[in-house]
Design a protein around this motif. Structure first.
Motif, mmCIF file in Angstrom:
data_model
loop_
_atom_site.group_PDB
_atom_site.id
_atom_site.type_symbol
_atom_site.label_atom_id
_atom_site.label_comp_id
_atom_site.label_asym_id
_atom_site.label_seq_id
_atom_site.Cartn_x
_atom_site.Cartn_y
_atom_site.Cartn_z
ATOM 1 N N HIS A 53 0.841 -1.198 0.000
ATOM 2 C CA HIS A 53 0.000 0.000 0.000
ATOM 3 C C HIS A 53 0.873 1.245 0.000
ATOM 4 O O HIS A 53 2.078 1.177 0.283
ATOM 5 C CB HIS A 53 -0.914 -0.019 1.236
ATOM 6 C CG HIS A 53 -1.871 -1.164 1.258
ATOM 7 N ND1 HIS A 53 -2.987 -1.213 0.470
ATOM 8 C CD2 HIS A 53 -1.866 -2.322 1.981
ATOM 9 C CE1 HIS A 53 -3.645 -2.348 0.686
ATOM 10 N NE2 HIS A 53 -2.980 -3.030 1.602
ATOM 11 N N PRO A 54 0.305 2.411 -0.282
ATOM 12 C CA PRO A 54 1.085 3.661 -0.268
ATOM 13 C C PRO A 54 1.737 3.886 1.086
ATOM 14 O O PRO A 54 1.207 3.476 2.125
ATOM 15 C CB PRO A 54 0.024 4.737 -0.554
ATOM 16 C CG PRO A 54 -1.057 4.014 -1.285
ATOM 17 C CD PRO A 54 -1.084 2.631 -0.719
ATOM 18 N N PRO A 55 2.900 4.524 1.119
ATOM 19 C CA PRO A 55 3.604 4.794 2.383
ATOM 20 C C PRO A 55 2.715 5.551 3.362
ATOM 21 O O PRO A 55 1.922 6.413 2.981
ATOM 22 C CB PRO A 55 4.807 5.643 1.944
ATOM 23 C CG PRO A 55 5.004 5.307 0.501
ATOM 24 C CD PRO A 55 3.639 5.029 -0.044
ATOM 25 N N ASP A 56 2.844 5.192 4.645
ATOM 26 C CA ASP A 56 2.153 5.858 5.753
ATOM 27 C C ASP A 56 0.646 5.626 5.775
ATOM 28 O O ASP A 56 -0.062 6.247 6.572
ATOM 29 C CB ASP A 56 2.422 7.377 5.738
ATOM 30 C CG ASP A 56 3.907 7.703 5.839
ATOM 31 O OD1 ASP A 56 4.610 6.969 6.564
ATOM 32 O OD2 ASP A 56 4.342 8.672 5.191
ATOM 33 N N SER A 57 0.121 4.774 4.905
ATOM 34 C CA SER A 57 -1.326 4.505 4.952
ATOM 35 C C SER A 57 -1.672 3.531 6.083
ATOM 36 O O SER A 57 -2.793 3.545 6.596
ATOM 37 C CB SER A 57 -1.809 3.944 3.617
ATOM 38 O OG SER A 57 -1.137 2.731 3.310
ATOM 39 N N ILE A 58 -0.715 2.685 6.455
ATOM 40 C CA ILE A 58 -0.907 1.754 7.576
ATOM 41 C C ILE A 58 0.272 1.911 8.520
ATOM 42 O O ILE A 58 1.417 1.689 8.141
ATOM 43 C CB ILE A 58 -0.999 0.296 7.088
ATOM 44 C CG1 ILE A 58 -2.132 0.122 6.068
ATOM 45 C CG2 ILE A 58 -1.205 -0.646 8.273
ATOM 46 C CD1 ILE A 58 -2.226 -1.277 5.480
ATOM 47 N N THR A 59 -0.010 2.279 9.757
ATOM 48 C CA THR A 59 1.054 2.472 10.749
ATOM 49 C C THR A 59 0.830 1.522 11.916
ATOM 50 O O THR A 59 -0.043 1.752 12.765
ATOM 51 C CB THR A 59 1.075 3.918 11.273
ATOM 52 O OG1 THR A 59 1.139 4.825 10.158
ATOM 53 C CG2 THR A 59 2.262 4.139 12.188
ATOM 54 N N THR A 108 -4.617 5.464 7.735
ATOM 55 C CA THR A 108 -4.761 6.840 7.243
ATOM 56 C C THR A 108 -5.355 6.808 5.832
ATOM 57 O O THR A 108 -4.873 6.079 4.961
ATOM 58 C CB THR A 108 -3.406 7.563 7.211
ATOM 59 O OG1 THR A 108 -2.838 7.538 8.525
ATOM 60 C CG2 THR A 108 -3.568 9.002 6.758
ATOM 61 N N SER A 109 -6.416 7.584 5.635
ATOM 62 C CA SER A 109 -7.080 7.605 4.328
ATOM 63 C C SER A 109 -7.475 9.033 3.975
ATOM 64 O O SER A 109 -7.234 9.968 4.745
ATOM 65 C CB SER A 109 -8.328 6.706 4.359
ATOM 66 O OG SER A 109 -9.215 7.126 5.386
ATOM 67 N N ASP A 110 -8.083 9.171 2.825
ATOM 68 C CA ASP A 110 -8.536 10.474 2.341
ATOM 69 C C ASP A 110 -7.400 11.489 2.341
ATOM 70 O O ASP A 110 -7.517 12.598 2.873
ATOM 71 C CB ASP A 110 -9.707 10.958 3.198
ATOM 72 C CG ASP A 110 -10.458 12.117 2.536
ATOM 73 O OD1 ASP A 110 -10.280 12.307 1.317
ATOM 74 O OD2 ASP A 110 -11.191 12.823 3.251
ATOM 75 N N LYS A 111 -6.249 11.066 1.748
ATOM 76 C CA LYS A 111 -5.060 11.925 1.632
ATOM 77 C C LYS A 111 -4.587 12.463 2.975
ATOM 78 O O LYS A 111 -4.172 13.617 3.106
ATOM 79 C CB LYS A 111 -5.341 13.072 0.681
ATOM 80 C CG LYS A 111 -5.661 12.624 -0.745
ATOM 81 C CD LYS A 111 -5.913 13.806 -1.662
ATOM 82 C CE LYS A 111 -6.230 13.337 -3.089
ATOM 83 N NZ LYS A 111 -6.489 14.488 -3.994
ATOM 84 N N GLY A 112 -4.634 11.584 3.966
ATOM 85 C CA GLY A 112 -4.111 11.941 5.275
ATOM 86 C C GLY A 112 -5.074 12.696 6.165
ATOM 87 O O GLY A 112 -4.745 13.048 7.305
#
Length: 600
Positions: free
Chosen positions: A199-205, A225-229
């Motif tokens: 997945h895109p970086p920082d979307s799952i922490t 994290t979703s909806d562009k942060g």
């Protein structure tokens, strides 16, 4: 290591030599041997001896254990050594009295599995036993021995909630539900990061800790994290433990070998035609499904939809960032279902009622719905909260999902009513139809089935056993005679056995039989439902008995007279079943209200 000699209630039996065992003891019962238990214990204790005046290190002890196991295997004594380790767990006496006849199966089955596993897996288990304190409880020893063996852990989770289990042993086995600790976050981190990288970086922490560990999987808390942060939500990441994934294929092969071993020796244990192969094959299927996270993800979607309008049941939501190797779910907090010390008596009764309604009543009473149920309702998979005085049940781990078809649901209703009204013929034909004629095809089986049914009716009628206990008795005895039920029906029955202990822990005074009886009676009040199910039942009966008009007509007569009597008595007296405690905690849609007594 604690030996059986330390405890008079667990007298030790000498170990046998391979030759004498094969000749005189096909079931591998312990008896006189060349290699005595004392010699084995001395050899085992030698693993811990100091090295150059210092305490032996863990790697050295494992090296010594491996050497001892290789020597025992080459000398034909590996099984004797393993049996000594197994007996040191107190396994000889931990089953409740009602299951005492299965004690040789449990003991020798464990010895077989331990003896058959790779020595590289067995050696650390030997060392772990030796590192336990001298006064470690039997339950602690057994827990340590099977802690990374999902097959045995699943059985332990069911057994630990069985009424009649010795309390101290039970408390240790309860750790198999939610206190398993076999790995650190560092061990699981590489597998986790591999899935997160999709997945895109920082979307799952993920948080750097394990929230919960079960027999097959581990759960890690995380933020999504979703909806562009702009949006962050709490979640959990579920992943198969690396060691389990590595060993599962070999464990399933070992389970197949265990089936052959048990079936080969069941005559020596006086277990009749008990079908070990069919029973353990279902366990293998369950475990294979548990490592298939995609299957569980489908189950989460299915059950989320199934309970979407239910105000009592909560199913964690599967999130879109899930992958085939990692399930991402919404984080739903609650207290373990058996953690009820702070609840009032009324709250405990409500909680037990909601659990019984959801897991026992709904699957068989939902005639118009799917008959779906949680296949593994042990206490570690269920949590709860109270909202405005009403219980909310949270069901985790949907790796095992059961489904009763309409015929099976109607059969459970008829079995219940047949036992309640002492109609042995109704119980016989119902059981015969759902087992595809296995009871009626052979005269010896027919006689054995009728004897078992008479015993079940007598137990229930005399008050020595409740309704569900009588049904469990029928399943157990029929299986002992070699009868094979469908996988889903057996899963439902096993779930009932598990729930019996859980409900007892939640509220010892709760009457679970009322729910089964209520489901059976109210399901036949609706004439349209009764007619549709009766048509289905008779159609299945004709496919079985078309070769014998006498059998078909007799079965038809039994069912019609029973339903006629039920309708006649119900019309004459609307409160004919008033002696049956009516569940009053919540209806099938999850809205809490009393059931109107006029329906009966």
């Amino acid at each position: 290591m604690k030996t059986e000699q330390n405890h008079n209630k667990h007298p030790e039996k000498p170990v046998s030599t391979p030759d004498s065992r094969k000749k005189n003891n096909p079931a591998h019962e312990p008896h006189d041997a060349v290699m005595t238990n004392e010699v084995i214990m001395l050899a085992l204790m030698g693993i811990k001896k100091p090295h150059k005046g210092r305490k032996a290190t863990l790697p050295r002890m494992r090296q010594r254990a491996m050497k001892l196991l290789k020597e025992a295997k080459s000398g034909g004594m590996l099984e004797d050594l393993v049996r000594q380790v197994v007996l040191s767990t107190g396994i000889e006496s931990f089953l409740p009295l009602r299951y005492a006849k299965y004690q040789p199966v449990v003991r020798e089955g464990m010895v077989f599995m331990m003896s058959s596993m790779p020595l590289s897996r067995l050696a650390p288990k030997i060392v772990d036993q030796l590192l336990l304190p001298e006064n470690a409880s039997f339950g602690k020893r057994l827990f340590t021995l099977i802690k990374d063996m999902p097959t045995l852990q699943k059985l332990g989770q069911i057994i630990c909630r069985s009424p009649g289990l010795e309390p101290a042993f039970k408390n240790e086995l309860i750790d198999l539900e939610d206190n398993i600790q076999t790995l650190s976050y560092a061990r699981i981190r590489p597998s986790l990061l591999k899935e997160i990288a999709k997945h895109p970086p920082d979307s799952i922490t993920p948080e750097n800790r394990i929230l919960a560990e079960a027999s097959v999987c581990a759960v890690v808390p995380a933020q999504i994290t979703s909806d562009k942060g702009k949006k962050t939500s709490d979640a959990v990441l579920k992943i198969v433990k690396p060691k389990v994934r590595k060993n599962m294929a070999a464990d399933l092969v070992l389970l197949d070998q265990l089936m052959v071993f048990l079936d080969r020796n069941k005559a020596a244990w006086d277990l009749g035609d008990f079908n070990f192969s069919a029973t353990l094959a279902q366990v293998g299927t369950i475990l294979a499904n548990e490592i298939n996270l995609e299957s569980e993800q489908k189950n989460l979607d299915r059950m989320g939809f199934h309970f979407k309008n239910n105000k009592t049941v909560v199913v964690p939501e599967k999130l879109a960032v899930s992958t085939p190797g990692m399930t991402v779910m919404s984080r739903v907090e609650g207290r373990k279902i058996t953690d009820v010390a702070g609840l009032r008596k009324k709250e405990r009764r409500k909680l037990a009622g909601a659990l019984a309604k959801t897991c026992i009543l709904r699957p068989i009473q939902d005639i118009r719905e799917g008959g779906l149920f949680h296949g593994d309702p042990h206490a570690g998979n269920i949590a709860y909260t109270f909202k405005k005085g009403r219980p909310r049940l949270i069901f985790y781990d949907w790796g095992m999902l059961g489904h009763l078809n309409k015929l099976e649901r109607f059969a459970m209703i008829l079995l219940t009513l047949g036992l309640m009204t002492n109609s042995s013929n109704l119980v016989f034909y119902t059981a015969d139809i759902i087992t595809k004629g296995q009871l009626s095809t052979r005269t010896p089986m027919r006689k054995a089935a009728k004897r078992i049914i008479a015993e079940g009716i007598q137990m229930q009628g005399q008050g020595t056993s409740g309704m569900l206990s009588a049904i469990e008795y029928l399943f157990e005895k029929f299986t002992h005679e070699g009868v094979v039920f469908s996988a889903d029906l057996m899963m439902y029955e096993k779930a009932m056995v598990t729930l019996r202990g859980v409900l007892s822990d939640v509220d010892p005074t709760f009457n679970r039989d009322a729910y089964m009886t209520w489901a059976a009676v109210t399901s036949l009040v609706d004439d349209a439902i009764r007619f549709r199910l009766l048509k289905l039942f008779l159609k299945e009966a004709w496919s079985l008995y078309h070769h014998s008009l006498v059998l078909f007509l007799d079965m038809q007569k039994v069912v019609f007279w029973f339903l006629k009597d039920l309708a006649r008595v119900s019309l004459k007296s609307p409160h004919v079943f008033s002696n049956i405690p009516a569940p009053v905690y919540s209806s099938l849609d999850g809205i809490h209200r009393s059931f109107p007594p006029s329906r009966l």
